[in-house]
Design a protein around this motif. Structure first.
Motif, short mmCIF file in Angstrom:
data_model
loop_
_atom_site.label_atom_id
_atom_site.label_comp_id
_atom_site.label_asym_id
_atom_site.label_seq_id
_atom_site.Cartn_x
_atom_site.Cartn_y
_atom_site.Cartn_z
N ASN A 78 0.47 3.57 2.88
CA ASN A 78 -0.46 4.10 1.87
C ASN A 78 -1.11 2.94 1.10
N ALA A 79 -2.03 3.28 0.22
CA ALA A 79 -2.80 2.28 -0.52
C ALA A 79 -1.93 1.50 -1.51
N VAL A 80 -0.86 2.11 -1.99
CA VAL A 80 0.03 1.43 -2.94
C VAL A 80 0.65 0.20 -2.29
N VAL A 81 1.10 0.34 -1.06
CA VAL A 81 1.71 -0.78 -0.34
C VAL A 81 0.66 -1.82 0.01
N ARG A 82 -0.53 -1.37 0.42
CA ARG A 82 -1.60 -2.31 0.74
C ARG A 82 -1.96 -3.14 -0.49
N ASN A 83 -2.06 -2.54 -1.66
CA ASN A 83 -2.36 -3.28 -2.88
C ASN A 83 -1.23 -4.20 -3.28
N LEU A 84 0.01 -3.83 -3.00
CA LEU A 84 1.16 -4.70 -3.27
C LEU A 84 1.02 -6.01 -2.50
N TYR A 85 0.72 -5.91 -1.22
CA TYR A 85 0.58 -7.12 -0.40
C TYR A 85 -0.69 -7.89 -0.74
N HIS A 95 -14.78 -24.75 -6.20
CA HIS A 95 -13.48 -24.10 -6.11
C HIS A 95 -13.34 -23.40 -4.76
N SER A 96 -12.10 -23.09 -4.39
CA SER A 96 -11.84 -22.34 -3.16
C SER A 96 -11.99 -20.86 -3.42
N ARG A 97 -12.28 -20.10 -2.35
CA ARG A 97 -12.40 -18.65 -2.46
C ARG A 97 -11.51 -18.01 -1.40
N PHE A 98 -10.98 -16.81 -1.70
CA PHE A 98 -9.99 -16.18 -0.85
C PHE A 98 -10.30 -14.71 -0.64
N ALA A 99 -9.80 -14.18 0.48
CA ALA A 99 -9.87 -12.74 0.75
C ALA A 99 -8.69 -12.40 1.65
N VAL A 100 -8.33 -11.12 1.66
CA VAL A 100 -7.25 -10.65 2.51
C VAL A 100 -7.73 -9.38 3.21
N VAL A 101 -7.40 -9.27 4.51
CA VAL A 101 -7.74 -8.11 5.30
C VAL A 101 -6.45 -7.51 5.82
N ILE A 102 -6.18 -6.27 5.41
CA ILE A 102 -4.97 -5.57 5.87
C ILE A 102 -5.42 -4.30 6.57
N TRP A 103 -5.09 -4.20 7.82
CA TRP A 103 -5.45 -3.04 8.62
C TRP A 103 -4.79 -1.79 8.07
N TRP A 104 -5.50 -0.69 7.99
CA TRP A 104 -4.98 0.51 7.35
C TRP A 104 -3.79 1.11 8.10
N VAL A 128 -5.70 -12.50 7.43
CA VAL A 128 -5.74 -11.27 8.21
C VAL A 128 -4.31 -10.95 8.65
N VAL A 129 -3.85 -9.76 8.31
CA VAL A 129 -2.53 -9.31 8.76
C VAL A 129 -2.71 -8.75 10.16
N LYS A 130 -1.90 -9.21 11.11
CA LYS A 130 -2.03 -8.78 12.49
C LYS A 130 -1.78 -7.28 12.64
N LYS A 131 -2.41 -6.69 13.64
CA LYS A 131 -2.34 -5.24 13.82
C LYS A 131 -0.93 -4.74 14.12
N GLN A 132 -0.15 -5.51 14.86
CA GLN A 132 1.18 -5.04 15.22
C GLN A 132 2.18 -5.17 14.07
N THR A 133 1.80 -5.82 12.99
CA THR A 133 2.67 -5.99 11.84
C THR A 133 2.70 -4.71 11.02
N LYS A 134 3.88 -4.19 10.79
CA LYS A 134 4.05 -3.00 9.95
C LYS A 134 4.63 -3.42 8.62
N LEU A 135 3.91 -3.14 7.55
CA LEU A 135 4.33 -3.54 6.21
C LEU A 135 4.87 -2.33 5.46
N ASP A 136 5.94 -2.55 4.72
CA ASP A 136 6.49 -1.50 3.86
C ASP A 136 6.96 -2.13 2.56
N LYS A 137 7.61 -1.34 1.72
CA LYS A 137 8.00 -1.83 0.39
C LYS A 137 9.36 -2.52 0.37
#
Length: 115
Positions: A53-60, A39-48, A82-91
């Motif tokens: 906050n952690a709620v948004v990080r867990n959402l993505y 099977h395939s395996r996956f991971a995600v890296v989101i820069w803090w 990997v989410v790029k560093k210049q990318t700003k994520l929100d809700k």
């Protein structure tokens, strides 16, 4: 959400980031190496600093794992998103739709077509 057996551990994530082949989009990079499992395996890296906050990080993180779930049995890869560093994520729905479309694009067009 993915089961633990479909997720990469920290040491395996480092290996994929070091040796993997990158696939790029505007906000996200997939690093990929083949594996020898059934099977395939996956991971995600989101820069803090990309999230307020952690709620948004867990959402993505959940969004990525839900998209990755349908690719667990096809093509045997270890994939790190990997989410790029210049990318700003929100809700906001606009940001969520944009990231979701980029993840789907990388899975469909780049990763599973180039096997």
């Amino acid at each position: 959400m993915l089961a633990k057996k479909f997720r990469l551990h920290e040491r395996e994530v480092k290996k994929v980031l070091h040796k993997g082949k990158p696939f790029f989009s505007y906000s996200v990079v997939f690093n990929v190496i083949p594996n020898k499992l059934w099977h395939s395996r996956f991971a995600v890296v989101i820069w803090w600093k990309s999230v307020p906050n952690a709620v948004v990080r867990n959402l993505y993180r959940r969004m990525y794992y839900n998209a990755a779930y349908k690719y667990t049995q096809s093509n045997l890869w270890d994939v790190v998103c990997v989410v790029k560093k210049q990318t700003k994520l929100d809700k906001t729905q606009i940001t969520q739709n944009k990231i979701q479309s980029e993840i789907n694009y990388l899975f469909e067009k780049k990763l599973w077509k180039n096997t």
